[in-house]
Design a protein around this motif. Sequence first.
Motif, PDB file in Angstrom:
ATOM      1  N   VAL A 110      -5.139 -44.007  -6.795  1.00  0.00           N
ATOM      2  CA  VAL A 110      -4.276 -45.000  -7.439  1.00  0.00           C
ATOM      3  C   VAL A 110      -2.984 -44.295  -7.816  1.00  0.00           C
ATOM      4  CG1 VAL A 110      -6.221 -46.349  -8.318  1.00  0.00           C
ATOM      5  CG2 VAL A 110      -5.217 -44.559  -9.749  1.00  0.00           C
ATOM      6  N   PHE A 111      -1.906 -45.092  -7.969  1.00  0.00           N
ATOM      7  CA  PHE A 111      -0.618 -44.473  -8.297  1.00  0.00           C
ATOM      8  C   PHE A 111       0.303 -45.452  -9.015  1.00  0.00           C
ATOM      9  CE2 PHE A 111       0.246 -46.596  -4.284  1.00  0.00           C
ATOM     10  CZ  PHE A 111       1.561 -47.036  -4.397  1.00  0.00           C
ATOM     11  N   VAL A 112       1.251 -44.872  -9.750  1.00  0.00           N
ATOM     12  CA  VAL A 112       2.408 -45.582 -10.276  1.00  0.00           C
ATOM     13  C   VAL A 112       3.628 -44.711  -9.973  1.00  0.00           C
ATOM     14  CG1 VAL A 112       1.193 -46.810 -12.116  1.00  0.00           C
ATOM     15  CG2 VAL A 112       2.107 -44.521 -12.558  1.00  0.00           C
ATOM     16  N   LEU A 113       4.809 -45.282 -10.094  1.00  0.00           N
ATOM     17  CA  LEU A 113       6.033 -44.543  -9.841  1.00  0.00           C
ATOM     18  C   LEU A 113       6.749 -44.202 -11.154  1.00  0.00           C
ATOM     19  CD1 LEU A 113       7.583 -46.373  -6.741  1.00  0.00           C
ATOM     20  CD2 LEU A 113       5.929 -44.494  -6.805  1.00  0.00           C
ATOM     21  N   GLY A 114       7.634 -43.204 -11.072  1.00  0.00           N
ATOM     22  CA  GLY A 114       8.479 -42.831 -12.197  1.00  0.00           C
ATOM     23  C   GLY A 114       9.942 -42.987 -11.839  1.00  0.00           C
ATOM     24  N   SER A 115      10.799 -42.772 -12.802  1.00  0.00           N
ATOM     25  CA  SER A 115      12.239 -42.998 -12.601  1.00  0.00           C
ATOM     26  C   SER A 115      12.791 -42.154 -11.468  1.00  0.00           C
ATOM     27  CB  SER A 115      13.002 -42.704 -13.891  1.00  0.00           C
ATOM     28  OG  SER A 115      12.818 -41.351 -14.294  1.00  0.00           O
ATOM     29  N   ASN A 116      12.253 -40.942 -11.281  1.00  0.00           N
ATOM     30  CA  ASN A 116      12.773 -40.069 -10.236  1.00  0.00           C
ATOM     31  C   ASN A 116      12.249 -40.407  -8.856  1.00  0.00           C
ATOM     32  OD1 ASN A 116      14.455 -37.698 -11.507  1.00  0.00           O
ATOM     33  ND2 ASN A 116      12.801 -38.169 -12.933  1.00  0.00           N
ATOM     34  N   ASP A 117      11.362 -41.394  -8.761  1.00  0.00           N
ATOM     35  CA  ASP A 117      11.037 -41.967  -7.455  1.00  0.00           C
ATOM     36  C   ASP A 117      12.078 -43.012  -7.062  1.00  0.00           C
ATOM     37  OD1 ASP A 117       8.545 -40.611  -6.905  1.00  0.00           O
ATOM     38  OD2 ASP A 117       7.666 -41.839  -8.495  1.00  0.00           O
ATOM     39  N   TYR A 118      12.714 -43.613  -8.054  1.00  0.00           N
ATOM     40  CA  TYR A 118      13.643 -44.708  -7.810  1.00  0.00           C
ATOM     41  C   TYR A 118      15.077 -44.252  -7.554  1.00  0.00           C
ATOM     42  CZ  TYR A 118      10.024 -47.938  -9.458  1.00  0.00           C
ATOM     43  OH  TYR A 118       8.867 -48.659  -9.610  1.00  0.00           O
ATOM     44  N   PHE A 119      15.536 -43.211  -8.268  1.00  0.00           N
ATOM     45  CA  PHE A 119      16.956 -42.853  -8.245  1.00  0.00           C
ATOM     46  C   PHE A 119      17.153 -41.375  -7.932  1.00  0.00           C
ATOM     47  CE2 PHE A 119      16.501 -46.447 -11.163  1.00  0.00           C
ATOM     48  CZ  PHE A 119      17.392 -47.348 -10.588  1.00  0.00           C
ATOM     49  N   GLU A 120      18.218 -41.094  -7.172  1.00  0.00           N
ATOM     50  CA  GLU A 120      18.559 -39.714  -6.833  1.00  0.00           C
ATOM     51  C   GLU A 120      18.854 -38.913  -8.091  1.00  0.00           C
ATOM     52  OE1 GLU A 120      21.775 -39.303  -4.136  1.00  0.00           O
ATOM     53  OE2 GLU A 120      20.610 -39.890  -2.362  1.00  0.00           O
ATOM     54  N   PRO A 121      18.425 -37.651  -8.138  1.00  0.00           N
ATOM     55  CA  PRO A 121      18.753 -36.819  -9.299  1.00  0.00           C
ATOM     56  C   PRO A 121      20.245 -36.531  -9.347  1.00  0.00           C
ATOM     57  CG  PRO A 121      17.740 -35.498  -7.571  1.00  0.00           C
ATOM     58  CD  PRO A 121      17.637 -36.926  -7.130  1.00  0.00           C
ATOM     59  N   SER A 122      20.747 -36.326 -10.536  1.00  0.00           N
ATOM     60  CA  SER A 122      22.159 -35.996 -10.729  1.00  0.00           C
ATOM     61  C   SER A 122      22.256 -34.751 -11.596  1.00  0.00           C
ATOM     62  CB  SER A 122      22.899 -37.157 -11.390  1.00  0.00           C
ATOM     63  OG  SER A 122      22.321 -37.465 -12.648  1.00  0.00           O
ATOM     64  N   LEU A 123      23.390 -34.065 -11.505  1.00  0.00           N
ATOM     65  CA  LEU A 123      23.608 -32.864 -12.306  1.00  0.00           C
ATOM     66  C   LEU A 123      23.781 -33.264 -13.772  1.00  0.00           C
ATOM     67  CD1 LEU A 123      24.000 -29.799 -12.190  1.00  0.00           C
ATOM     68  CD2 LEU A 123      26.460 -30.207 -11.962  1.00  0.00           C
ATOM     69  N   ARG A 124      22.934 -32.698 -14.638  1.00  0.00           N
ATOM     70  CA  ARG A 124      22.973 -33.036 -16.061  1.00  0.00           C
ATOM     71  C   ARG A 124      22.952 -31.767 -16.894  1.00  0.00           C
ATOM     72  NH1 ARG A 124      17.880 -37.257 -15.761  1.00  0.00           N
ATOM     73  NH2 ARG A 124      18.502 -38.271 -13.812  1.00  0.00           N
ATOM     74  N   ASN A 125      23.418 -31.875 -18.103  1.00  0.00           N
ATOM     75  CA  ASN A 125      23.362 -30.765 -19.042  1.00  0.00           C
ATOM     76  C   ASN A 125      21.911 -30.598 -19.494  1.00  0.00           C
ATOM     77  OD1 ASN A 125      23.495 -28.957 -21.134  1.00  0.00           O
ATOM     78  ND2 ASN A 125      25.134 -30.001 -22.235  1.00  0.00           N
ATOM     79  N   PRO A 126      21.248 -29.477 -19.176  1.00  0.00           N
ATOM     80  CA  PRO A 126      19.829 -29.337 -19.519  1.00  0.00           C
ATOM     81  C   PRO A 126      19.568 -29.340 -21.018  1.00  0.00           C
ATOM     82  CG  PRO A 126      20.721 -27.258 -18.717  1.00  0.00           C
ATOM     83  CD  PRO A 126      21.763 -28.291 -18.464  1.00  0.00           C
ATOM     84  N   VAL A 127      20.578 -29.023 -21.822  1.00  0.00           N
ATOM     85  CA  VAL A 127      20.402 -29.019 -23.271  1.00  0.00           C
ATOM     86  C   VAL A 127      20.113 -30.426 -23.785  1.00  0.00           C
ATOM     87  CG1 VAL A 127      21.526 -28.515 -25.483  1.00  0.00           C
ATOM     88  CG2 VAL A 127      21.833 -26.970 -23.542  1.00  0.00           C
TER      89      VAL A 127
END
Length: 307
Positions: A110-127
């Motif tokens: 069984v499975f569900v999806l998360g936000s990173n299945d839907y949208f390409e990752p973007s460069l973000r401030n890790p802090v």
Amino acid sequence: MPLSRLLTRVARAGAVVGAGVVAYAHVEARQYTLRRVEVPLLPAGARPLRVLHVSDIHMTPGQRKKQEWLAHLAGLEPDLVINTGDNLSHREAVPVVTDALGSLLDVPGVFVLGSNDYFEPSLRNPVRYLLPDDGQRHTRTPQLPWPELKHRFTSRGWLDLTNTTASLEVGGLALAFAGVDDPHLRYDRLDQVAGPADPEADVRLGVSHAPYLRVLDQFAADGYDAVIAGHTHGGQVCVPGWGALTTNCDLEPARAKGLHRHPATSRDGDPGSAWLHVSAGLGTSPTTRFRIACRPEATLLALVPRG
């Protein structure tokens, strides 16, 4: 020693230590680990079930070590696979993920999806990951091929639990499931799955990508024996001896990963309570591939009889 020289030495030592921590954090992000956890929730006399929980793979085509490690999990021969989302971190990763899962897709799952299945990752401030949630969601990047991912999973027999309920027979036991779409994006529709869990089922499991309290509360109140989730990365950056600093949701850091009860103060058998298993996941954002005191993981859950 002049103060200026002492401060210079201290600054240099700090820089060396900082560089060492960063270097180690990149190494730890590739130290894939299998955890084994026992969960007492089966009826008396039932044969134990081996459930493989994988989450937050965050795959890109070039992550060969992760692909090889994921592929070896088929040798565990689980009875059931639960995938709690965030499989992708690249638009060409769908065949890479399914190839790495390999024969696990032939196991009931069984499975569900998360936000990173839907949208390409973007460069973000890790802090920002360590700061309180400001409600901002990164949904303005191009969509990833999540319909193809779903099709590949369902065509091999895995059940899509996106805002729905389902049932399976595994190992001679009747399993009832309820799942929601990603609560982090507020895609969850609890109204579509709310209601008492199947009283005739031997095992009742709630599945969600992100362990938001509203979802955990609903599943526990509805009589699900356990809730299976991911999303938190176990805190990703943890303090040795202390633990996670954040969960990236409203779950408290003390339950950022591992097996717990929900509500946290409840005991097995308390009405309106459930087991909660949160996976620290196998991956990270592709732009910040580091972990500290929180190795990437998958979990083999041994479901055993109560008592």
